[in-house]
Motif scaffolding. Structure first.
Motif, mmCIF file in Angstrom:
data_model
loop_
_atom_site.group_PDB
_atom_site.id
_atom_site.type_symbol
_atom_site.label_atom_id
_atom_site.label_comp_id
_atom_site.label_asym_id
_atom_site.label_seq_id
_atom_site.Cartn_x
_atom_site.Cartn_y
_atom_site.Cartn_z
ATOM 1 N N LEU B 47 0.827 -1.201 0.000
ATOM 2 C CA LEU B 47 0.000 0.000 0.000
ATOM 3 C C LEU B 47 0.864 1.255 0.000
ATOM 4 C CD1 LEU B 47 -2.523 -1.235 2.654
ATOM 5 C CD2 LEU B 47 -2.893 -1.114 0.201
ATOM 6 N N ALA B 48 1.919 1.172 0.780
ATOM 7 C CA ALA B 48 2.739 2.366 0.941
ATOM 8 C C ALA B 48 3.708 2.556 -0.222
ATOM 9 C CB ALA B 48 3.520 2.291 2.245
ATOM 10 N N GLN B 49 4.104 1.454 -0.821
ATOM 11 C CA GLN B 49 5.080 1.564 -1.888
ATOM 12 C C GLN B 49 4.510 0.898 -3.124
ATOM 13 O OE1 GLN B 49 8.530 -0.383 -0.395
ATOM 14 N NE2 GLN B 49 9.083 1.343 0.891
ATOM 15 N N SER B 50 4.215 1.646 -4.132
ATOM 16 C CA SER B 50 3.682 1.050 -5.353
ATOM 17 C C SER B 50 4.563 1.424 -6.525
ATOM 18 C CB SER B 50 2.257 1.520 -5.592
ATOM 19 O OG SER B 50 2.264 2.887 -5.854
ATOM 20 N N LEU B 51 4.518 0.589 -7.500
ATOM 21 C CA LEU B 51 5.261 0.850 -8.717
ATOM 22 C C LEU B 51 4.275 1.248 -9.806
ATOM 23 C CD1 LEU B 51 7.697 -2.133 -8.518
ATOM 24 C CD2 LEU B 51 8.206 0.246 -8.092
ATOM 25 N N VAL B 52 4.792 1.870 -10.825
ATOM 26 C CA VAL B 52 3.916 2.336 -11.895
ATOM 27 C C VAL B 52 3.148 1.166 -12.486
ATOM 28 C CG1 VAL B 52 3.929 3.219 -14.225
ATOM 29 C CG2 VAL B 52 5.246 4.353 -12.480
ATOM 30 N N GLY B 53 1.861 1.327 -12.645
ATOM 31 C CA GLY B 53 1.044 0.261 -13.209
ATOM 32 C C GLY B 53 -0.356 0.764 -13.431
ATOM 33 N N ASP B 54 -1.268 -0.185 -13.631
ATOM 34 C CA ASP B 54 -2.664 0.170 -13.839
ATOM 35 C C ASP B 54 -3.442 -0.265 -12.615
ATOM 36 O OD1 ASP B 54 -5.012 0.936 -14.845
ATOM 37 O OD2 ASP B 54 -5.240 -0.737 -16.242
ATOM 38 N N ASP B 55 -4.286 0.647 -12.080
ATOM 39 C CA ASP B 55 -4.973 0.293 -10.843
ATOM 40 C C ASP B 55 -6.080 -0.717 -11.070
ATOM 41 O OD1 ASP B 55 -6.531 1.938 -12.269
ATOM 42 O OD2 ASP B 55 -6.986 3.337 -10.651
ATOM 43 N N LYS B 56 -6.389 -1.015 -12.325
ATOM 44 C CA LYS B 56 -7.449 -1.994 -12.566
ATOM 45 C C LYS B 56 -6.901 -3.328 -13.048
ATOM 46 C CE LYS B 56 -10.809 1.509 -13.467
ATOM 47 N NZ LYS B 56 -11.078 2.520 -14.470
ATOM 48 N N ALA B 57 -5.625 -3.389 -13.323
ATOM 49 C CA ALA B 57 -5.057 -4.614 -13.874
ATOM 50 C C ALA B 57 -4.739 -5.587 -12.754
ATOM 51 C CB ALA B 57 -3.789 -4.296 -14.655
ATOM 52 N N LYS B 58 -4.519 -6.828 -13.159
ATOM 53 C CA LYS B 58 -4.132 -7.824 -12.168
ATOM 54 C C LYS B 58 -2.648 -7.696 -11.882
ATOM 55 C CE LYS B 58 -7.522 -11.463 -12.905
ATOM 56 N NZ LYS B 58 -7.742 -12.781 -13.458
ATOM 57 N N LEU B 59 -2.310 -8.175 -10.701
ATOM 58 C CA LEU B 59 -0.904 -8.089 -10.309
ATOM 59 C C LEU B 59 -0.109 -9.134 -11.087
ATOM 60 C CD1 LEU B 59 1.013 -6.723 -8.336
ATOM 61 C CD2 LEU B 59 0.612 -8.592 -6.772
ATOM 62 N N SER B 60 0.926 -8.697 -11.711
ATOM 63 C CA SER B 60 1.799 -9.632 -12.410
ATOM 64 C C SER B 60 3.212 -9.487 -11.868
ATOM 65 C CB SER B 60 1.757 -9.380 -13.911
ATOM 66 O OG SER B 60 2.295 -8.124 -14.189
ATOM 67 N N ASP B 61 4.028 -10.425 -12.268
ATOM 68 C CA ASP B 61 5.390 -10.458 -11.707
ATOM 69 C C ASP B 61 6.166 -9.205 -12.064
ATOM 70 O OD1 ASP B 61 4.850 -12.838 -10.636
ATOM 71 O OD2 ASP B 61 5.691 -14.013 -12.276
ATOM 72 N N LYS B 62 5.924 -8.756 -13.276
ATOM 73 C CA LYS B 62 6.729 -7.648 -13.748
ATOM 74 C C LYS B 62 5.909 -6.365 -13.678
ATOM 75 C CE LYS B 62 9.885 -6.997 -17.595
ATOM 76 N NZ LYS B 62 10.118 -7.366 -18.983
ATOM 77 N N PRO B 63 6.365 -5.376 -12.975
ATOM 78 C CA PRO B 63 5.608 -4.123 -12.947
ATOM 79 C C PRO B 63 5.615 -3.450 -14.312
ATOM 80 C CG PRO B 63 7.716 -3.838 -11.888
ATOM 81 C CD PRO B 63 7.626 -5.290 -12.228
ATOM 82 N N ALA B 64 4.460 -3.133 -14.811
ATOM 83 C CA ALA B 64 4.382 -2.486 -16.107
ATOM 84 C C ALA B 64 3.176 -1.576 -16.133
ATOM 85 C CB ALA B 64 4.251 -3.528 -17.213
#
Lengths: 238, 399
Positions: B47-64
């Motif tokens: 929650l505190a540390q997020s990487l760039v991504g899409d807030d609606k996408a599923k979590l995948s291994d590689k942040p994209a």
């Protein structure tokens, strides 16, 4: 390490039946279980034997008392009883009558000595009969008091080994811990199974034996009184 | 005795066989009915540390991040994901539909937009020449909205805009190389940058006017347009003339057009403020936030960073002394830094530094220290970790 734990897990998971638990147990626990099983078998053998013998003995006493107080002459009774091996009151009666006959046939002088001899003979027979009645009851008492401890010993050893196995496999999963403890508890269960009937049967059988012994003693005293009166009558008649 | 032993053995055998049979398979506890509460242990870092991504996408291994629409590569390195032409820090937001009236102008401006930037980046002197080429684009553009017009001669120009840009650069370069005599003139006149744009409002005005009137205006402008074409081929000497011509034409246009609100609009940077960066992404989007908020630092990296700040602070901070140690003079100061290490905003006292005069003095000393150290030379690649800092100043720990 992981493989060891895995195989241990599978071995434990393979069976939780009583038979499987027995086979998984260590050799000490197995010996304890087998010894307790043998003790249980012997205990029950004694229980069966004694209850049958006591009931037979009781019926013999009843029959003899019936014959004895039926007004039948002592001579006739002695003749019928001495032909076969008598037990219980019959044995007392035969022993007293034999002593009486021996003394009178050889013409004993002292009536007091005859009285004493007859009582001695009856005491010896009574003691022998009581010994026969109470034999092996001591084993029941021993099983009743010692079997729980023996079972507990098996449990302690089993739990000890199972904890050692847990420490070796480094797994604290309940599925791993449970079979070893269940196996160990089986020893205590068998010990209790052997001990409980033994204690109950010992109390019951020893009480029965005490009652039968009391009846025998009462008969011996009674018969001794009868013989004493007979001796007095015979010496007075002389 | 023997029969009783046999009887006992038989009894035990029977009991054991019955026991083994009945206890052989104890039924397993039925645990399926128990309501299971799915408990997930979520580390606070998610929650505190997020990487760039899409807030609606599923979590995948590689942040994209979300795949961008324009996958083309830009010449410049970009750090922030987006479809923008220019790399902006702000996350992309859906573009509101532009108003119909301004659409034409906006289109033109976006097309022109690169020009002023290129011009601005290259050198200050160039700005003057751009006016002439900039004067051109308006012409082709009006041509688009007015296809029915008979100006066939001008219509071929629309494909040219890019060559024109090149031409502009060339002319800029040429001007830079050329006589500095030419350059000073434009420097004195920074207005030209503003002037080139006025033509656009004219076009708009012209659009508002009857269609036929424009062609008459444009011919006047087309002359300057022709001249730059010549300048490309011709030599700088001609450019001077051309610039003079453009100036004249500008003067004419200035006199013609009075204040127009659209002028200001034209001056504004038309890059969307919330257009996102220019970094392109074609990867499948993964769960994440709009920007990187958590840079995980290893223990040693954290220690290094703390050490850097501590060292710096020791130089700047004159701890208040000569006060009794019973009072706690601990001061916590919160400050924000920009990527260059300079203070952003005003550092504030979070804790302590109030109450007695000594405490206030301690608070002021700490604030002064933070300001005095101001440009902090910290590793830029870990900016996320030190963009916001809370420093604790404790005089008792100092001595």
């Amino acid at each position: 390490m992981n493989e060891v734990a895995q195989s241990a897990l599978e071995a434990h998971a393979s069976g939780v039946s009583v038979w499987a638990l027995f086979w998984q147990a260590s050799i000490i626990v197995k010996l304890v279980m087998l010894g307790l099983l043998a003790a249980s078998i012997w205990t029950w053998a004694i229980i069966i034997d004694k209850s049958m013998r006591y009931s037979r003995f009781r019926s013999q006493l009843n029959k003899f008392e019936h014959n004895f107080w039926s007004g039948q002459s002592l001579e006739e009774l002695y003749n019928t009883l001495s032909e076969r091996k008598a037990a219980g009151m019959g044995a007392l009666f035969v022993a007293a009558m034999r002593e009486w006959k021996k003394s009178f046939e050889k013409g004993a002088r002292s009536p007091i000595g005859l009285q004493t001899r007859i009582e001695k003979a009856m005491d010896v027979t009574l003691a022998r009969e009581m010994d026969g009645l109470e034999s092996r009851l001591g084993f029941l008492a021993t099983v009743g008091s010692a079997a729980p401890f023996i079972g507990l010993f098996g449990t302690v050893v089993g739990i000890m080994t199972s904890f050692q196995a847990i420490a070796a496999s480094k797994q604290t999963n309940l599925a791993v811990v449970a079979p070893g403890i269940a196996e160990a508890l089986l020893a205590t269960a068998i010990g209790l199974v052997a001990a409980i009937p033994a204690v109950i049967a010992y109390n019951k059988l020893s009480a029965d034996a005490g009652k039968l012994g009391m009846r025998l003693e009462a008969f011996a005293d009674e018969f001794s009184a009868i013989l004493s009166r007979q001796i007095d009558e015979k010496t007075a008649a002389r | 005795m023997k029969p009783s032993i046999a009887a006992s053995a038989v009894l035990h055998a029977a009991l054991l066989s019955w026991g083994l049979w009945s206890f052989s398979s104890p039924t397993a506890f039925d645990v399926s009915n128990a309501e299971a509460l799915p408990v997930e242990i979520v580390p606070i870092e998610d929650l505190a540390q997020s990487l760039v991504g899409d807030d609606k996408a599923k979590l995948s291994d590689k942040p994209a991040p979300k795949p961008t629409e324009k996958p083309a590569k830009l010449p410049m390195p970009a750090e922030h994901v987006g479809d923008n032409e220019v790399d902006l820090d702000s996350p992309p937001k859906p573009q509101p539909k532009p108003r119909a009236v301004e659409q034409a102008a906006a289109q033109k401006q976006t097309q022109k937009a690169p020009d002023p930037q290129v011009a601005a980046k290259d050198a200050p002197p160039p700005p003057p020449p751009p006016p002439t080429p900039k004067a051109e684009p308006p012409k082709p553009e009006p041509a688009k909205p007015e296809p029915p017009q008979p100006q066939v001669a001008e219509t071929p120009q629309p494909p040219e805009p890019k060559p024109e840009v090149d031409a502009v650069e060339q002319t800029i370069a040429a001007a830079a190389e050329d006589a500095p005599a030419v350059a000073p003139v434009p420097r004195n006149v920074p207005l030209p940058q503003v002037k080139p744009q006025p033509p656009k409002p004219e076009v708009k005005v012209a659009e508002a006017k009857p269609v036929e009137t424009k062609p008459q205006d444009k011919p006047a402008e087309t002359r300057p347009a022709d001249t730059p074409a010549k300048t490309d081929q011709a030599k700088p000497a001609e450019k001077k003339a051309a610039s003079k011509e453009t100036k004249k034409s500008e003067k004419n246009t200035e006199t013609e057009s009075e204040f127009n609100a659209d002028d200001i609009a034209a001056l504004l940077n038309k890059e969307k403020a919330a257009g996102g960066g220019a970094k392109r992404s074609t990867q499948q989007a993964s769960l994440g936030g709009e920007r990187n908020t958590g840079t995980k630092l290893s223990q040693s990296e954290l220690g290094e960073l703390q050490g850097l700040i501590k060292k710096k602070m020791k130089e700047c901070w004159a701890a208040p002394y000569g006060v009794d140690s019973t009072e706690s003079l601990r001061v916590s100061i919160h400050m924000r830094l920009d990527p260059s290490g300079a203070l952003e905003g005003v550092p504030s006292i979070v804790d302590g530094g109030s109450g007695s005069t000594t405490a206030r003095a301690a608070g002021d000393a700490a604030l002064r220290a933070v300001r005095r150290c101001a440009p902090y030379n910290l590793p830029t690649d870990k900016y996320d970790a030190w963009s916001e800092l809370t420093l604790n100043f404790d005089p008792s720990a100092m001595y």
